[in-house]
Design an enzyme around this catalytic site. Structure first.
Site, short mmCIF file in Angstrom:
data_model
loop_
_atom_site.label_atom_id
_atom_site.label_comp_id
_atom_site.label_asym_id
_atom_site.label_seq_id
_atom_site.Cartn_x
_atom_site.Cartn_y
_atom_site.Cartn_z
NE ARG A 92 -4.00 -1.95 2.21
CZ ARG A 92 -5.15 -1.76 1.59
NH1 ARG A 92 -5.41 -0.60 1.04
NH2 ARG A 92 -6.04 -2.72 1.51
CB CYS A 111 -1.96 -5.43 6.05
SG CYS A 111 -0.26 -5.75 6.57
NE ARG A 170 -4.00 -0.27 6.45
CZ ARG A 170 -2.75 -0.66 6.62
NH1 ARG A 170 -1.87 -0.49 5.65
NH2 ARG A 170 -2.35 -1.22 7.74
CB VAL A 180 -5.86 6.05 -2.31
CG1 VAL A 180 -5.05 4.80 -2.03
CG2 VAL A 180 -6.83 5.83 -3.46
CB VAL A 222 0.02 8.09 9.13
CG1 VAL A 222 1.53 8.07 8.87
CG2 VAL A 222 -0.25 8.13 10.62
#
Length: 421
Positions: free
Chosen positions: A92, A116, A121, A123, A164
Site C-alpha cells: 500500500r 495488509c 484504507r 486513497v 498518516v
C-alpha cells in the site's frame, strides 16, 4: 512457502536487541527522494521486503539505487512516471510515489495498491489533498493518475480524517509547490516528523511536523543530503512485550523512549519494571506478576494500533483478563481466533476484544493474517507448550528485520523452514 517453527519454553526471554530503523519512516523517505535533483543517502534502513520493493520501484522509474550499508538514491535520472501493478500489488505504501512524481515532473500514475487486509484504507484522502494543491486526478484501468500544468499551488487544507499516509503525501507534494501550504488536522506520528526532517535536509521549508498543523513553504528545487532513519517504535514495543509475557528481561538498543510513551505506560501498568536511557529501553518482568490492562487505540500520541495485537496476547496471559478497543482499523482482530487455537480465551464484540486469562498456551499450527498479528503469534509460540508452526510469514517479513535471529539471541527456539521442511 516459508514458515516459522517455534518450540515453546517456560524459560524467560533475556538479553539485548538492536532495533532497526522504522519501516514506516524509511518507506516515505525513499519515495520522497523522488523530489530531489541530486543524490541522497539514507542510513539505518531496515532489511525488509517492502524496502526491497520500493528500491526496485525507484529503479523502474529510472533512478540509480544501490545499497551498501546505507541506501543511495540518485533520482536525477528518473524518466518514467508510472508505478506498475506488478510491483505495487503487495504494498500500500506505493501510493506515496504519486505526490512526489506530480510535484517534480507534473505527472505520475500509481496502480491502486495492495498490502495488509485490515479494513478500509482508502486513497481518497491522498487524492483529495493533491487535488487541493491543483493536480487533476483520474482513475483509469486500476491506476490513479495525477497531472498538473506547471507547479502545484500551495493551499490551506483541512483533512477530513487524521491520516498518516495522506499527511505524508500532501507534505511531500507541497514541498515543491508554489506558495505556502497549511495542513490542519495533520497526523502527528514520529515517522511524519522524520520524513519532514529528511525533506528539510534537502532544502525544504517544513515546520510544525509532530503537531496537528504543518506549514510547508514551497521551494523550486530540492538538492541532495544524508539522513538517518528514526528507530522503529513498533519493533521496540514488540520485543518489550515479548519480555513481559515470558517473564524475562530485554534491553532494546538504538531506540528512543519518547517514541512510545503510551506503550511504556501500559507496560508499567501491567506490572513491568521499565527503565530508559538516551538510546535504550529495558523491560524486566523477573518474579513479577503480569496484570491485565485496558487498551484503546488512538492516533499518536495515543496507543498505537500497531501494538494492539501484541497487547492482546499480553492480556490473554495476564491476571484478570482485559479489554482492548480498536478505533483505527476495522477487521483488526484476525489474530484472536489464531491465538484461541493455542488455548487463549477471548470474545470479540464489534471493535472490542475481551480477553480471559489462561495459565498457559499450547503449540498449534496458526496462520499469520497481517504484519502485527503475525508478531503476536510468533511471541505466543515462544511461550507456549510444544511446537507452533506459523504459516504465511511473508507478512512478518514485510515489517520485521530478521525477527527469528533477534528472538533466538534472547533464548527463543525458532527457525525458518521451507514448505518441504
Amino acid at each position: 512457502m516459508e514458515k516459522f517453527r517455534v518450540i515453546g519454553s517456560d524459560k524467560p526471554l533475556v538479553g539485548e536487541v538492536t532495533i532497526s530503523g522504522a519501516k514506516n519512516a524509511a518507506l516515505p523517505i525513499l519515495f520522497a527522494s523522488i523530489l530531489a535533483e541530486e543524490p541522497v543517502e539514507v542510513a539505518n534502513v531496515p532489511h525488509l521486503r517492502d524496502i526491497d520493493t520500493t528500491m526496485e520501484l525507484l529503479k523502474r522509474l529510472g533512478a540509480k539505487v544501490s545499497r551498501n550499508g546505507s541506501v543511495h538514491v540518485d533520482p536525477s535520472s528518473i524518466n518514467e512516471y508510472c508505478a506498475p501493478y506488478d510491483l505495487v500489488k503487495t504494498m500500500r505504501a506505493s501510493i506515496w510515489a504519486l505526490g512526489p512524481l506530480v510535484a517534480r515532473f507534473g505527472q505520475g500514475q500509481v496502480s491502486l495498491p495492495g498490502g495488509c487486509a485490515i479494513g478500509a484504507r482508502p486513497v481518497d484522502l491522498h487524492i483529495t489533498g493533491l487535488e487541493q494543491l491543483g493536480a487533476t486526478i483520474t482513475l483509469e484501468d486500476g491506476y490513479v493518475k495525477a497531472e498538473v500544468d506547471g507547479r502545484l499551488k500551495g493551499a490551506h487544507i483541512v483533512m477530513d480524517k487524521v491520516s498518516v499516509g495522506a499527511t505524508i503525501t500532501i507534505m511531500c507534494a507541497a514541498a515543491l509547490a508554489e506558495g505556502t501550504t497549511t495542513l490542519d488536522n495533520a497526523a502527528r506520528e514520529p515517522e511524519i516528523v522524520d520524513t519532514a526532517d529528511f525533506l528539510n535536509t534537502l532544502g525544504a521549508k517544513i515546520s510544525g511536523a509532530g503537531t496537528d498543523t504543518i506549514t510547508i513553504e514551497g521551494v523550486e528545487r530540492l538538492g541532495g543530503g544524508k539522513h538517518n532513519v528514526v528507530a522503529d517504535r513498533i519493533e521496540t514495543g514488540t520485543f518489550l512485550v515479548a519480555a513481559a509475557v515470558s517473564g524475562g528481561k530485554v534491553v532494546c538498543r538504538n531506540t528512543n523512549a519518547h517514541l512510545l510513551e503510551a506503550v511504556l505506560a501500559k507496560l508499567e501498568e501491567a506490572g513491568a519494571l521499565v527503565e530508559t536511557g538516551e538510546d535504550w529501553i529495558s523491560v524486566d518482568m523477573t518474579d513479577r506478576e503480569l496484570k491485565a490492562v485496558s487498551i484503546r487505540t488512538a492516533p499518536h500520541p495515543g496507543f498505537p494500533t500497531d501494538m494492539q495485537a501484541q497487547f492482546t496476547l499480553l492480556n490473554m496471559m495476564a491476571k484478570g483478563g482485559g479489554v482492548i478497543t480498536e478505533t483505527i482499523f476495522e477487521n483488526r482482530f484476525m489474530h484472536v481466533p489464531e491465538l484461541m487455537r493455542m488455548g487463549a480465551k477471548a470474545e470479540i464484540e464489534g471493535n472490542t476484544v475481551i480477553c480471559g486469562d489462561v495459565d498457559s498456551l499450547s503449540g498449534a499450527q496458526v496462520m499469520a493474517t497481517d504484519l502485527r498479528a503475525s508478531a503476536s503469534l510468533v511471541i505466543a509460540g515462544c511461550i507456549a507448550k510444544g511446537e507452533t508452526i506459523v504459516d504465511r510469514i511473508y507478512h512478518i517479513d514485510r515489517g520485521y528485520d530478521k525477527i527469528e535471529n533477534k528472538l533466538s539471541a534472547l533464548g527463543a527456539n525458532i527457525e525458518r523452514v521451507s514448505e518441504a521442511g
